[in-house]
Design a protein around this motif. Structure first.
Motif, PDB file in Angstrom:
ATOM      1  N   HIS A 269      61.720 103.524-149.909  1.00 53.16           N
ATOM      2  CA  HIS A 269      62.747 104.527-149.623  1.00 53.16           C
ATOM      3  C   HIS A 269      63.919 104.328-150.598  1.00 53.16           C
ATOM      4  O   HIS A 269      64.515 103.248-150.643  1.00 53.16           O
ATOM      5  CB  HIS A 269      63.232 104.414-148.185  1.00 53.16           C
ATOM      6  CG  HIS A 269      62.220 104.870-147.182  1.00 53.16           C
ATOM      7  ND1 HIS A 269      61.235 104.036-146.696  1.00 53.16           N
ATOM      8  CD2 HIS A 269      62.021 106.085-146.606  1.00 53.16           C
ATOM      9  CE1 HIS A 269      60.482 104.713-145.844  1.00 53.16           C
ATOM     10  NE2 HIS A 269      60.932 105.949-145.780  1.00 53.16           N
ATOM     11  N   GLY A 277      69.010 106.736-144.783  1.00 50.23           N
ATOM     12  CA  GLY A 277      68.113 107.538-145.601  1.00 50.23           C
ATOM     13  C   GLY A 277      67.077 108.266-144.769  1.00 50.23           C
ATOM     14  O   GLY A 277      66.706 107.825-143.675  1.00 50.23           O
ATOM     15  N   ASN A 283      62.644 111.268-150.603  1.00 53.72           N
ATOM     16  CA  ASN A 283      63.392 110.007-150.600  1.00 53.72           C
ATOM     17  C   ASN A 283      62.473 108.804-150.761  1.00 53.72           C
ATOM     18  O   ASN A 283      62.858 107.677-150.480  1.00 53.72           O
ATOM     19  CB  ASN A 283      64.188 109.880-149.285  1.00 53.72           C
ATOM     20  CG  ASN A 283      65.164 108.715-149.304  1.00 53.72           C
ATOM     21  OD1 ASN A 283      65.877 108.501-150.293  1.00 53.72           O
ATOM     22  ND2 ASN A 283      65.201 107.943-148.221  1.00 53.72           N
TER      23      ASN A 283
END
Length: 299
Positions: A269, A277, A283
């Motif tokens: 990530h 996040g 991502n």
């Protein structure tokens, strides 16, 4: 994980109880007909992108408000004219977050929610269980109020009653996952969650996966430690799109994964889940183990 019981008036809508999100017209009718604001109760089991945003009746226990995860067992009121005194559902990994306004048409009607939990750990029982109070209370007394904190013996009785009532293996498995980490003694509990996740990635990687939304706000659940509830489709999609090549060093994965059958890479990530996040393909990157460690620990 602690267990609380919430006592609700039965859903007065014409559709099956607790089965779907009410329409605006149904909200209005329930608003005027239920003394405990039953329209809130009707959405307790409605999934919103994999998350349950549930309502707790007024004067719920202070012990529920500390932000720690809990199991919530939903029963109907003993004095209800219909469907009285039944265990109707189970939710796990719940966290109290204060009062927030619901989105969509619920906002216009002033609907609120107080806790969230993963939809994967929330279920309506296929068949309600009768004599809810007798099962839950035993020799204990329900002090006045809509919620009750179950002690160990009560948790054990409730868990066994729910597990015994469910016939389908898939439903049993979901309940066992919901009860995992609760401290309830049962030889049917205690699943290897990480192994389950890897197996699901293996299944998803064989599917088309043309549109993978993931979860912008991934949840956490209590196993032995807190883990974010990741979407295995995101992992499968990113691994397959990488074609076995590390995003950073451009080298192929160092060996073939026994789980996926592809060159071994790890999904990273970019903005970590701990930092807020999203668990989405945008991502995430596929990295070899060395580059993955470098991202986390390198200069």
């Amino acid at each position: 994980m602690r267990m609380f019981v919430v006592r609700l008036n039965p859903d007065p809508r014409e559709s099956p109880p607790y089965s779907r999100c009410p329409t605006a017209k149904e909200y209005e009718r329930v608003w005027h007909s239920s003394p405990m604001d039953g329209f809130h109760e009707a959405v307790n089991f409605h999934s919103e992108n994999g998350v349950i945003r549930g309502y707790l009746p007024p004067k719920h226990l202070r012990a529920m408000r500390d932000g720690e995860p809990f199991i919530l067992v939903t029963i109907t009121a003993k004095t209800a004219m219909q469907n009285a005194n039944e265990i109707v559902g189970l939710q796990s990994g719940c966290r109290y977050v204060g009062e927030s306004v619901r989105g969509g048409r619920g906002a216009a009607l002033g609907l609120t929610w107080h806790y969230y939990c993963p939809a994967s750990l929330s279920m309506l029982l296929p068949e309600p269980i009768h004599h809810a109070r007798e099962i839950i209370l035993g020799e204990e007394t329900w002090v006045w109020g809509p919620t009750f904190m179950a002690q160990r013996a009560s948790q054990q009785r409730t868990a066994e009653a729910i597990l015994t009532s469910v016939k389908k293996a898939a439903d049993k498995r979901k309940i066992e996952r919901s009860l995992e980490g609760s401290g309830i003694e049962s030889d049917r509990l205690g699943l290897d969650v990480e192994a389950d996740f890897e197996a699901e990635v293996s299944r998803q990687i064989k599917k088309p996966l043309r549109e993978v939304k993931g979860n912008p706000n991934p949840l956490q659940r209590e196993v032995r430690s807190l883990q974010y509830v990741r979407d295995p489709k995101v992992v499968a999609y990113v691994l397959r799109q990488s074609k076995g090549k590390c995003f950073d060093c451009k080298e192929m994965g160092p060996f073939v994964s026994r789980t996926t059958g592809l060159p071994y890479l790890e999904v990273h990530h970019i903005q970590t889940l701990k930092e807020g996040g999203a668990d989405t393909v945008e991502n995430t990157l596929a990295l070899c183990p060395n580059c993955h460690r470098k991202r986390h620990h390198g200069c």
